[in-house]
Scaffold this motif. Structure first.
Motif, PDB file in Angstrom:
ATOM      1  N   ARG A 108     -78.166 -29.875 -56.612  1.00 18.53           N
ATOM      2  CA  ARG A 108     -76.832 -30.286 -56.562  1.00 18.53           C
ATOM      3  C   ARG A 108     -76.494 -31.327 -57.839  1.00 18.53           C
ATOM      4  NH1 ARG A 108     -75.128 -34.545 -51.073  1.00 18.53           N
ATOM      5  NH2 ARG A 108     -77.031 -35.742 -51.755  1.00 18.53           N
ATOM      6  N   GLY A 109     -75.399 -31.134 -58.803  1.00 17.62           N
ATOM      7  CA  GLY A 109     -75.569 -32.093 -59.714  1.00 17.62           C
ATOM      8  C   GLY A 109     -74.655 -33.011 -59.311  1.00 17.62           C
ATOM      9  N   HIS A 110     -74.708 -34.751 -60.365  1.00 20.74           N
ATOM     10  CA  HIS A 110     -74.319 -36.004 -60.206  1.00 20.74           C
ATOM     11  C   HIS A 110     -73.613 -35.922 -61.117  1.00 20.74           C
ATOM     12  CE1 HIS A 110     -75.705 -36.573 -55.856  1.00 20.74           C
ATOM     13  NE2 HIS A 110     -77.586 -35.940 -56.229  1.00 20.74           N
ATOM     14  N   PHE A 111     -73.195 -36.268 -61.954  1.00 21.49           N
ATOM     15  CA  PHE A 111     -72.024 -36.933 -62.980  1.00 21.49           C
ATOM     16  C   PHE A 111     -71.477 -38.049 -62.886  1.00 21.49           C
ATOM     17  CE2 PHE A 111     -71.046 -32.500 -61.900  1.00 21.49           C
ATOM     18  CZ  PHE A 111     -72.250 -32.198 -62.363  1.00 21.49           C
ATOM     19  N   LYS A 112     -71.948 -38.745 -64.278  1.00 21.26           N
ATOM     20  CA  LYS A 112     -72.084 -40.039 -64.514  1.00 21.26           C
ATOM     21  C   LYS A 112     -70.568 -40.833 -66.212  1.00 21.26           C
ATOM     22  CE  LYS A 112     -73.376 -44.890 -65.100  1.00 21.26           C
ATOM     23  NZ  LYS A 112     -74.945 -46.118 -65.232  1.00 21.26           N
ATOM     24  N   LEU A 113     -69.613 -40.428 -65.504  1.00 22.34           N
ATOM     25  CA  LEU A 113     -68.983 -41.042 -66.855  1.00 22.34           C
ATOM     26  C   LEU A 113     -69.745 -42.603 -68.049  1.00 22.34           C
ATOM     27  CD1 LEU A 113     -66.720 -39.660 -68.465  1.00 22.34           C
ATOM     28  CD2 LEU A 113     -65.611 -41.487 -67.294  1.00 22.34           C
ATOM     29  N   LEU A 114     -70.186 -41.527 -69.261  1.00 22.77           N
ATOM     30  CA  LEU A 114     -70.873 -43.096 -69.997  1.00 22.77           C
ATOM     31  C   LEU A 114     -69.889 -42.827 -71.025  1.00 22.77           C
ATOM     32  CD1 LEU A 114     -74.232 -41.364 -70.320  1.00 22.77           C
ATOM     33  CD2 LEU A 114     -73.274 -42.904 -68.810  1.00 22.77           C
ATOM     34  N   GLU A 115     -69.139 -41.749 -71.496  1.00 22.89           N
ATOM     35  CA  GLU A 115     -68.033 -42.199 -72.307  1.00 22.89           C
ATOM     36  C   GLU A 115     -67.298 -41.766 -72.872  1.00 22.89           C
ATOM     37  OE1 GLU A 115     -68.410 -43.404 -77.325  1.00 22.89           O
ATOM     38  OE2 GLU A 115     -70.097 -42.572 -76.669  1.00 22.89           O
ATOM     39  N   ILE A 116     -65.867 -42.038 -73.213  1.00 22.86           N
ATOM     40  CA  ILE A 116     -64.749 -41.112 -73.130  1.00 22.86           C
ATOM     41  C   ILE A 116     -63.787 -41.734 -74.622  1.00 22.86           C
ATOM     42  CG2 ILE A 116     -63.054 -42.499 -71.546  1.00 22.86           C
ATOM     43  CD1 ILE A 116     -62.757 -38.860 -72.743  1.00 22.86           C
ATOM     44  N   GLU A 117     -63.683 -41.101 -75.463  1.00 23.83           N
ATOM     45  CA  GLU A 117     -62.860 -41.530 -76.593  1.00 23.83           C
ATOM     46  C   GLU A 117     -62.220 -40.330 -77.501  1.00 23.83           C
ATOM     47  OE1 GLU A 117     -65.465 -42.717 -80.626  1.00 23.83           O
ATOM     48  OE2 GLU A 117     -67.215 -41.747 -79.144  1.00 23.83           O
ATOM     49  N   GLU A 118     -61.098 -41.155 -77.730  1.00 24.42           N
ATOM     50  CA  GLU A 118     -59.569 -39.829 -78.507  1.00 24.42           C
ATOM     51  C   GLU A 118     -60.758 -40.316 -80.369  1.00 24.42           C
ATOM     52  OE1 GLU A 118     -55.404 -38.957 -78.927  1.00 24.42           O
ATOM     53  OE2 GLU A 118     -55.621 -40.853 -78.509  1.00 24.42           O
ATOM     54  N   LYS A 119     -61.528 -38.682 -80.415  1.00 19.44           N
ATOM     55  CA  LYS A 119     -61.311 -38.953 -82.052  1.00 19.44           C
ATOM     56  C   LYS A 119     -60.366 -38.639 -82.283  1.00 19.44           C
ATOM     57  CE  LYS A 119     -65.246 -38.290 -82.577  1.00 19.44           C
ATOM     58  NZ  LYS A 119     -66.460 -39.337 -82.559  1.00 19.44           N
ATOM     59  N   ARG A 120     -59.536 -37.565 -82.040  1.00 14.20           N
ATOM     60  CA  ARG A 120     -58.074 -37.210 -82.864  1.00 14.20           C
ATOM     61  C   ARG A 120     -56.939 -37.065 -81.996  1.00 14.20           C
ATOM     62  NH1 ARG A 120     -61.453 -33.981 -84.512  1.00 14.20           N
ATOM     63  NH2 ARG A 120     -62.224 -34.370 -87.130  1.00 14.20           N
ATOM     64  N   PRO A 121     -55.675 -36.875 -82.599  1.00 19.99           N
ATOM     65  CA  PRO A 121     -54.864 -37.045 -81.821  1.00 19.99           C
ATOM     66  C   PRO A 121     -54.888 -35.660 -80.798  1.00 19.99           C
ATOM     67  CG  PRO A 121     -53.639 -38.137 -83.782  1.00 19.99           C
ATOM     68  CD  PRO A 121     -55.533 -38.004 -84.572  1.00 19.99           C
ATOM     69  N   GLY A 122     -54.861 -36.129 -79.307  1.00 24.22           N
ATOM     70  CA  GLY A 122     -55.672 -34.285 -78.532  1.00 24.22           C
ATOM     71  C   GLY A 122     -56.590 -34.376 -78.914  1.00 24.22           C
ATOM     72  N   GLN A 123     -58.085 -34.291 -78.978  1.00 24.75           N
ATOM     73  CA  GLN A 123     -59.248 -33.771 -79.438  1.00 24.75           C
ATOM     74  C   GLN A 123     -60.441 -35.294 -78.672  1.00 24.75           C
ATOM     75  OE1 GLN A 123     -61.155 -33.152 -82.695  1.00 24.75           O
ATOM     76  NE2 GLN A 123     -62.461 -32.829 -82.186  1.00 24.75           N
ATOM     77  N   TRP A 124     -60.258 -35.719 -77.462  1.00 25.40           N
ATOM     78  CA  TRP A 124     -61.495 -36.588 -76.775  1.00 25.40           C
ATOM     79  C   TRP A 124     -62.757 -35.406 -76.632  1.00 25.40           C
ATOM     80  CZ3 TRP A 124     -59.266 -40.734 -75.201  1.00 25.40           C
ATOM     81  CH2 TRP A 124     -57.846 -40.916 -75.236  1.00 25.40           C
ATOM     82  N   GLN A 125     -63.493 -36.580 -76.862  1.00 25.41           N
ATOM     83  CA  GLN A 125     -64.899 -36.714 -76.223  1.00 25.41           C
ATOM     84  C   GLN A 125     -65.554 -37.223 -75.220  1.00 25.41           C
ATOM     85  OE1 GLN A 125     -67.645 -36.242 -80.106  1.00 25.41           O
ATOM     86  NE2 GLN A 125     -68.982 -37.651 -79.073  1.00 25.41           N
ATOM     87  N   GLN A 126     -66.501 -36.902 -74.672  1.00 27.46           N
ATOM     88  CA  GLN A 126     -66.525 -37.269 -73.336  1.00 27.46           C
ATOM     89  C   GLN A 126     -67.917 -36.725 -72.921  1.00 27.46           C
ATOM     90  OE1 GLN A 126     -64.965 -36.831 -69.088  1.00 27.46           O
ATOM     91  NE2 GLN A 126     -66.480 -35.170 -69.330  1.00 27.46           N
ATOM     92  N   THR A 127     -68.514 -38.463 -72.725  1.00 26.15           N
ATOM     93  CA  THR A 127     -70.011 -38.271 -72.478  1.00 26.15           C
ATOM     94  C   THR A 127     -70.492 -38.268 -71.191  1.00 26.15           C
ATOM     95  OG1 THR A 127     -71.041 -38.907 -74.703  1.00 26.15           O
ATOM     96  CG2 THR A 127     -72.731 -39.033 -73.580  1.00 26.15           C
ATOM     97  N   VAL A 128     -71.325 -37.340 -70.290  1.00 28.04           N
ATOM     98  CA  VAL A 128     -71.466 -37.358 -69.053  1.00 28.04           C
ATOM     99  C   VAL A 128     -73.617 -37.651 -68.935  1.00 28.04           C
ATOM    100  CG1 VAL A 128     -71.148 -36.579 -67.324  1.00 28.04           C
ATOM    101  CG2 VAL A 128     -69.503 -36.572 -68.492  1.00 28.04           C
ATOM    102  N   GLU A 129     -73.411 -38.739 -68.052  1.00 28.03           N
ATOM    103  CA  GLU A 129     -75.106 -38.879 -67.954  1.00 28.03           C
ATOM    104  C   GLU A 129     -74.895 -37.377 -66.490  1.00 28.03           C
ATOM    105  OE1 GLU A 129     -78.375 -41.176 -66.934  1.00 28.03           O
ATOM    106  OE2 GLU A 129     -76.772 -41.410 -65.038  1.00 28.03           O
ATOM    107  N   TYR A 130     -76.001 -35.984 -66.689  1.00 27.47           N
ATOM    108  CA  TYR A 130     -75.825 -34.916 -65.524  1.00 27.47           C
ATOM    109  C   TYR A 130     -77.598 -35.088 -65.360  1.00 27.47           C
ATOM    110  CZ  TYR A 130     -76.756 -30.523 -64.357  1.00 27.47           C
ATOM    111  OH  TYR A 130     -77.438 -29.210 -63.455  1.00 27.47           O
ATOM    112  N   THR A 131     -77.592 -35.271 -63.183  1.00 26.86           N
ATOM    113  CA  THR A 131     -79.133 -35.314 -63.015  1.00 26.86           C
ATOM    114  C   THR A 131     -78.847 -34.615 -61.624  1.00 26.86           C
ATOM    115  OG1 THR A 131     -78.460 -38.039 -63.282  1.00 26.86           O
ATOM    116  CG2 THR A 131     -79.519 -36.993 -61.451  1.00 26.86           C
TER     117      THR A 131
END
Length: 152
Positions: A108-131
């Motif tokens: 099973r997967g565990h997901f931790k949100l490390l980062e979320i940022e808006e790169k440009r209007p309407g475009q979001w970048q998310q970094t997740v730690e997947y274990t």
């Protein structure tokens, strides 16, 4: 958790945002992955020969363990930005394969949100730690930092 606003998602940075249901990684799944990738190394597909290795049987490809991330994500109620039209994989910062997933094991997967940022209007970048946890084992199969982009 379901659909969240930008501010609600930002407030979750550093938090565990999802744990999937269990998924069995069986020999049929491993064989299909071998066919799709052309990786037919005997430790994955030759049950008799693999019994003679320290693994005691066949094991999943490391990249199979990484590639089941989308199905495990779908098995969670991870928060998602309101109004997403499309999401794409952007890449990874780190991936470490720590323990083999033996054929027939549940993961099973565990997901931790490390980062979320808006790169440009309407475009979001998310970094997740997947274990990737292996049932009844101390070590996870893998830990990866995965980057996705979402368009709203």
């Amino acid at each position: 958790m379901g659909v969240v606003t930008q501010d609600e998602l930002k407030a979750l940075v550093g938090s565990n945002i999802g744990t999937s249901d269990w998924l069995t990684v069986d020999q049929a799944m491993i064989d299909k992955f071998a066919e799709a990738t052309g990786d037919h190394q005997f430790i994955h597909v030759d049950v008799e020969k693999a019994k003679l290795t320290p693994f005691g049987g066949t094991i999943a490809h490391g990249f199979l363990s990484l590639s089941i991330m989308p199905v495990l994500t779908a098995m969670t109620d991870m928060p998602r930005l309101d109004g997403i039209k499309m999401g794409v994989n952007y890449g990874g910062n780190k991936t470490r394969f720590l323990a083999p997933v033996r054929s027939g094991k549940r993961v099973r997967g565990h997901f931790k949100l490390l980062e979320i940022e808006e790169k440009r209007p309407g475009q979001w970048q998310q970094t997740v730690e997947y274990t990737l946890e292996i049932e009844s084992e101390d070590k996870p199969a893998l830990i990866a930092e995965w980057i996705s982009q979402f368009f709203v």
